[in-house]
Motif scaffolding. Structure first.
Motif, mmCIF file in Angstrom:
data_model
loop_
_atom_site.group_PDB
_atom_site.id
_atom_site.type_symbol
_atom_site.label_atom_id
_atom_site.label_comp_id
_atom_site.label_asym_id
_atom_site.label_seq_id
_atom_site.Cartn_x
_atom_site.Cartn_y
_atom_site.Cartn_z
ATOM 1 N N GLY A 370 0.640 -1.341 -0.103
ATOM 2 C CA GLY A 370 0.002 -0.053 -0.125
ATOM 3 C C GLY A 370 0.960 1.227 -0.063
ATOM 4 N N SER A 371 0.159 2.398 0.358
ATOM 5 C CA SER A 371 1.001 3.746 0.257
ATOM 6 C C SER A 371 1.958 3.921 1.405
ATOM 7 C CB SER A 371 -0.114 4.768 0.234
ATOM 8 O OG SER A 371 -0.761 4.742 1.687
ATOM 9 N N GLN A 380 -0.445 2.643 -7.778
ATOM 10 C CA GLN A 380 0.840 2.715 -8.067
ATOM 11 C C GLN A 380 1.699 1.653 -7.428
ATOM 12 O OE1 GLN A 380 2.334 6.830 -7.594
ATOM 13 N NE2 GLN A 380 1.166 7.678 -9.273
ATOM 14 N N ALA A 381 1.214 1.526 -6.172
ATOM 15 C CA ALA A 381 2.037 0.254 -5.462
ATOM 16 C C ALA A 381 1.703 -0.962 -5.783
ATOM 17 C CB ALA A 381 1.427 0.476 -3.950
ATOM 18 N N LYS A 382 0.445 -1.358 -6.516
ATOM 19 C CA LYS A 382 0.152 -2.559 -6.982
ATOM 20 C C LYS A 382 1.037 -2.776 -8.479
ATOM 21 C CE LYS A 382 -4.107 -3.979 -7.508
ATOM 22 N NZ LYS A 382 -5.578 -3.895 -8.021
ATOM 23 N N ARG A 383 1.251 -1.600 -9.292
ATOM 24 C CA ARG A 383 1.787 -2.068 -10.377
ATOM 25 C C ARG A 383 3.182 -2.101 -10.052
ATOM 26 N NH1 ARG A 383 -1.690 2.470 -12.295
ATOM 27 N NH2 ARG A 383 0.063 3.970 -11.904
ATOM 28 N N GLY A 387 5.372 -5.875 -10.619
ATOM 29 C CA GLY A 387 6.543 -6.002 -11.323
ATOM 30 C C GLY A 387 7.781 -6.842 -10.574
ATOM 31 N N LYS A 388 7.753 -6.509 -9.184
ATOM 32 C CA LYS A 388 8.649 -7.417 -8.146
ATOM 33 C C LYS A 388 8.076 -8.688 -7.676
ATOM 34 C CE LYS A 388 10.856 -3.066 -6.936
ATOM 35 N NZ LYS A 388 11.543 -2.368 -5.404
ATOM 36 N N GLY A 389 6.820 -9.048 -8.040
ATOM 37 C CA GLY A 389 6.604 -10.331 -7.824
ATOM 38 C C GLY A 389 5.728 -10.159 -6.206
ATOM 39 N N ILE A 390 5.551 -9.188 -5.607
ATOM 40 C CA ILE A 390 4.778 -8.866 -4.216
ATOM 41 C C ILE A 390 3.526 -8.701 -4.484
ATOM 42 C CG2 ILE A 390 4.836 -7.278 -2.416
ATOM 43 C CD1 ILE A 390 7.777 -6.308 -3.148
ATOM 44 N N GLN A 391 2.698 -9.454 -3.639
ATOM 45 C CA GLN A 391 1.361 -9.582 -3.724
ATOM 46 C C GLN A 391 0.645 -8.678 -2.592
ATOM 47 O OE1 GLN A 391 -0.372 -13.138 -2.218
ATOM 48 N NE2 GLN A 391 -2.505 -12.466 -3.042
ATOM 49 N N VAL A 392 -0.087 -7.578 -3.197
ATOM 50 C CA VAL A 392 -0.644 -6.374 -2.395
ATOM 51 C C VAL A 392 -2.010 -6.641 -2.463
ATOM 52 C CG1 VAL A 392 -0.855 -4.018 -2.381
ATOM 53 C CG2 VAL A 392 1.201 -4.877 -3.435
#
Length: 399
Positions: A370-371, A380-383, A387-392
């Motif tokens: 998140g922010s 923006q945090a989701k995009r 790209g890094k493979g982190i699940q938000v």
């Protein structure tokens, strides 16, 4: 003696053994051998209804295209003429006296004299006065019909044809006023003024169609399946709410509120036998009330055993389906139901004793990403995390 009896047909006469050599032509024509490659051109056969002179002219033109030696031309034209006849005309040709025709000119004269009643007389220019513009007929159609009649007239008188065309127009037509004020001397001038008026009329008609387009989507609310008011027990759907005229109500058989169909119960007997079993139940069955109306369309195949009347089939009878549903709920007709029953049958089953789910002690809500992790917006945090493979995500954990 047999011929004297009224109503008795004439007995068949025996054929003469030498009848194969009978011919209406003289020996100078009948004994001439036709060339092997000679064939009569294909043309419409004459049956005494059309003009005989027109048939002769067409036959001559077709025969001119066939390569025949000069000495064989007249015999070939005489012998091939019989193949262009049919019906009464062929019977007349076969029944002609033997040796009565010695040349092709005699054949033409006899043929025209025999079928003179079917001859079409030559049209005159005065016949054009019979061609007139009909009520609200387009000018183009009237001009086409007039030209078609004018072509069939030989030695047509041009002033008479122009006057006949003008008189045949409607009195309120602008072209009628134009031809009355300014007389034309040739048909070309009349054609030019008529085509100018035709283009003007068609242009105005196109403009009217451009600005006036009726709504063709407006259809009747009643479908063709609902035109059964004269039939007894015919089902119709009456919607109390306002229905848009551009929408047609659905077919009544697709109504989900209808009772189950006969096939969904899995009966081991037919529907006709099942209706007969209703009579054994007595007053348990609610039979439909009898009417004093005469049976409608007795020749129809739409027969209902439950109502004992014409109008619809028993398989489509809604009253019968409701009665079957009521009797099955009361416990009747169960001996006729097979073990493999459909899911459409409304039966009550006791649910099995299943273990209860574990109780909830505490609920913890948390946010992953998140922010706060990148000091940006959530999208923006989701995009960035994608790209890094982190699940938000937003998750909820139950303890």
């Amino acid at each position: 003696m047999i011929q004297r009896i009224p109503g008795v047909p004439k007995p068949l006469e025996k054929e003469n053994p030498t009848s194969y050599a009978d011919s209406p032509f003289a020996d100078d024509i009948a004994l001439v051998e036709i060339p092997k490659r000679f064939t009569v051109p294909h043309m419409k056969q004459y049956d005494r209804l059309s003009d005989p002179q027109e048939h002769i002219a067409q036959y001559k033109q077709r025969m001119f295209t066939v390569p025949i030696p000069r000495e064989y031309r007249e015999p070939c034209m005489c012998k091939g003429f019989g193949s262009t006849l049919i019906g009464p005309a062929l019977q007349w040709f076969v029944g002609s006296a033997n040796g009565s025709i010695s040349m092709f000119a005699d054949l033409v004269d006899t043929f025209n004299l025999q079928f003179a009643n079917s001859r079409q007389f030559e049209k005159t220019t005065s016949d054009l006065y019979k061609v007139y513009q009909k009520y609200r007929e387009p000018l183009r159609d009237y001009l086409t019909r007039f030209n078609r009649e004018k072509v069939t007239i030989t030695n047509c008188d041009i002033p008479t044809a122009i006057e006949a065309f003008r008189i045949g127009l409607e009195k309120d037509s602008p072209l009628y006023d134009e031809l009355t004020k300014y007389l034309c001397k040739t048909m070309d001038d009349v054609q030019a003024k008529a085509m100018a008026q035709i283009r003007l009329e068609e242009h105005k008609r196109e403009d009217d169609d451009k600005y006036y387009r009726p709504n063709r989507k407006i259809t009747s609310i009643r479908n063709k399946d609902y035109k059964n008011d004269n039939k007894p027990y015919a089902r119709t759907i009456r919607d109390e709410q306002h229905v848009n005229s551009s929408q047609i109500r659905p077919y009544w058989r697709r109504d989900p509120n209808l009772p189950p169909t006969f096939d969904s119960y899995g009966f081991s007997i037919t529907l006709t036998v099942l209706v007969k079993e209703f009579a054994k139940l007595g007053d348990v069955v609610k039979w439909p009330a009898k009417t004093n109306k005469p049976k409608s369309n007795p020749d129809s195949k739409l027969w209902c055993e439950f109502h004992s009347d014409y109008g619809h089939k028993a398989i489509d009878c809604v009253a019968l389906r409701r009665e079957i549903e009521a009797l099955v709920k009361k416990g009747y007709l169960t001996e006729y139901i097979s073990s493999h029953r459909s899911n459409h049958v409304r039966t009550e089953k006791t649910p099995a004793n299943l273990p209860l789910p574990p109780p909830h002690h505490k609920v913890i809500n948390f946010i992953a990403g998140g922010s706060e992790m990148c000091e940006k917006t959530y999208s923006q945090a989701k995009r960035r995390a994608r790209g890094k493979g982190i699940q938000v995500a937003h998750a909820e954990v139950v303890i």
